[in-house]
Design a protein around this motif. Structure first.
Motif, PDB file in Angstrom:
ATOM      1  N   ARG A   1      11.332   0.351  -5.589  1.00 26.78           N
ATOM      2  CA  ARG A   1      10.568  -0.626  -4.490  1.00 26.78           C
ATOM      3  C   ARG A   1       9.076  -0.393  -4.603  1.00 26.78           C
ATOM      4  N   LEU A   2       8.338  -1.484  -4.283  1.00 24.35           N
ATOM      5  CA  LEU A   2       6.900  -1.602  -4.340  1.00 24.35           C
ATOM      6  C   LEU A   2       6.383  -1.820  -3.088  1.00 24.35           C
ATOM      7  N   LYS A   3       5.560  -1.053  -2.518  1.00 26.68           N
ATOM      8  CA  LYS A   3       4.902  -1.156  -1.110  1.00 26.68           C
ATOM      9  C   LYS A   3       3.555  -1.691  -1.478  1.00 26.68           C
ATOM     10  N   ILE A   4       3.240  -3.051  -0.904  1.00 23.26           N
ATOM     11  CA  ILE A   4       1.951  -3.616  -1.306  1.00 23.26           C
ATOM     12  C   ILE A   4       1.233  -3.683   0.247  1.00 23.26           C
ATOM     13  N   GLY A   5       0.103  -3.148   0.168  1.00 23.26           N
ATOM     14  CA  GLY A   5      -0.681  -3.037   1.269  1.00 23.26           C
ATOM     15  C   GLY A   5      -1.474  -4.515   1.762  1.00 23.26           C
ATOM     16  N   GLY A   6      -2.553  -4.393   2.515  1.00 22.18           N
ATOM     17  CA  GLY A   6      -3.277  -5.407   2.851  1.00 22.18           C
ATOM     18  C   GLY A   6      -2.793  -6.425   4.216  1.00 22.18           C
ATOM     19  N   GLU A   7      -3.497  -7.121   4.505  1.00 21.36           N
ATOM     20  CA  GLU A   7      -3.143  -8.039   5.798  1.00 21.36           C
ATOM     21  C   GLU A   7      -1.869  -8.927   5.534  1.00 21.36           C
ATOM     22  N   CYS A   8      -1.479  -9.002   4.333  1.00 22.12           N
ATOM     23  CA  CYS A   8      -0.032 -10.038   4.182  1.00 22.12           C
ATOM     24  C   CYS A   8       0.784  -8.961   3.165  1.00 22.12           C
ATOM     25  N   GLY A   9       0.732  -7.492   3.646  1.00 17.86           N
ATOM     26  CA  GLY A   9       1.737  -6.439   3.107  1.00 17.86           C
ATOM     27  C   GLY A   9       3.091  -6.809   3.372  1.00 17.86           C
ATOM     28  N   LEU A  10       3.673  -6.309   2.237  1.00 14.07           N
ATOM     29  CA  LEU A  10       5.015  -6.227   2.086  1.00 14.07           C
ATOM     30  C   LEU A  10       5.704  -5.292   1.167  1.00 14.07           C
TER      31      LEU A  10
END
Length: 225
Positions: free
Chosen positions: A177-186
């Motif tokens: 799994r890849l957790k991506i941050g930021g305002e549009c995180g997913l």
């Protein structure tokens, strides 16, 4: 002159520096910071991989791909050469970049939005698994080359060395799994692990996935089992 063979690799130096900084702050080293190598996430735009036969059909007898830009994985490069892809109903994409070096099969990798624009129905496949996939016509400055199969959307994946696989506790073919941050995180599920001693730790996602999370160079990412 210093003996270069005795200089530790950059990743090892960075790991020691991180450990020293956290020790000075009196804080435990986060698990991600203690990884043997830094994680890189790159958005892979549409491109193709070609055989030498296809390159010669498109650019002329004896033509060799020339380097435009070295890629993150050692020995891989974006070529100066580009081609035009002709899809169903004669819709086209021009300036499709070729990635080198040449391979033993021909493969075009598109995002779903690219496929919709061209009129394709493409499957999600692991790179190299092209049996039963759509074909297309390629056009270069010296001629045409017909692909009877090989147009896919590449399954999101991570390249890693055995030491990275050991750190994450996974084996080749496992899904991560890849957790991506930021305002549009997913969180992106089903990230296929590809392990080889020649690989550097790098996740590849396509432009649809990159746009969905507004992926930028400084976007924080975490790879998880």
């Amino acid at each position: 002159m210093a003996n270069m063979a005795n200089i530790p690799p950059r990743a090892a130096i960075e790991k020691l520096v991180r450990a020293a900084v956290y020790e000075r702050l009196g804080k435990p080293v986060p698990r991600s910071a203690s990884a043997p190598n830094p994680l890189v996430v790159n958005v892979s735009a549409r491109h193709c991989h070609l055989t030498q036969e296809a390159v010669e059909a498109l650019f002329g007898k004896g033509h060799q791909l020339t380097v435009f830009k070295e890629l993150y994985q050692v020995g891989q490069f974006a070529a100066k050469e580009t081609i035009t892809l002709i899809g169903p109903r004669s819709r086209v994409i021009s300036n499709l970049r070729i990635l080198g070096p040449c391979r033993t099969l021909n493969q075009v990798e598109l995002a779903y939005t690219d496929a919709i624009a061209l009129g394709f129905e493409i499957p999600l496949r692991i790179s190299g698994d092209i049996k039963g996939t759509p074909g297309c016509m390629l056009m270069g400055p010296a001629g045409f080359f017909e692909m009877t199969e090989g147009v896919i959307r590449a399954k999101r994946h991570v390249h890693m060395a055995p030491e990275d696989a050991a750190f994450y506790g996974i084996k080749p073919g496992d899904l991560m799994r890849l957790k991506i941050g930021g305002e549009c995180g997913l969180v992106l599920e089903q990230v296929l692990a590809r392990v080889d001693k020649s690989f550097k730790l790098e996740v590849h996602i396509d432009t649809d996935e990159g746009n969905a999370c507004n992926m930028e160079e400084r976007t924080p990412c975490e790879l998880m089992k």
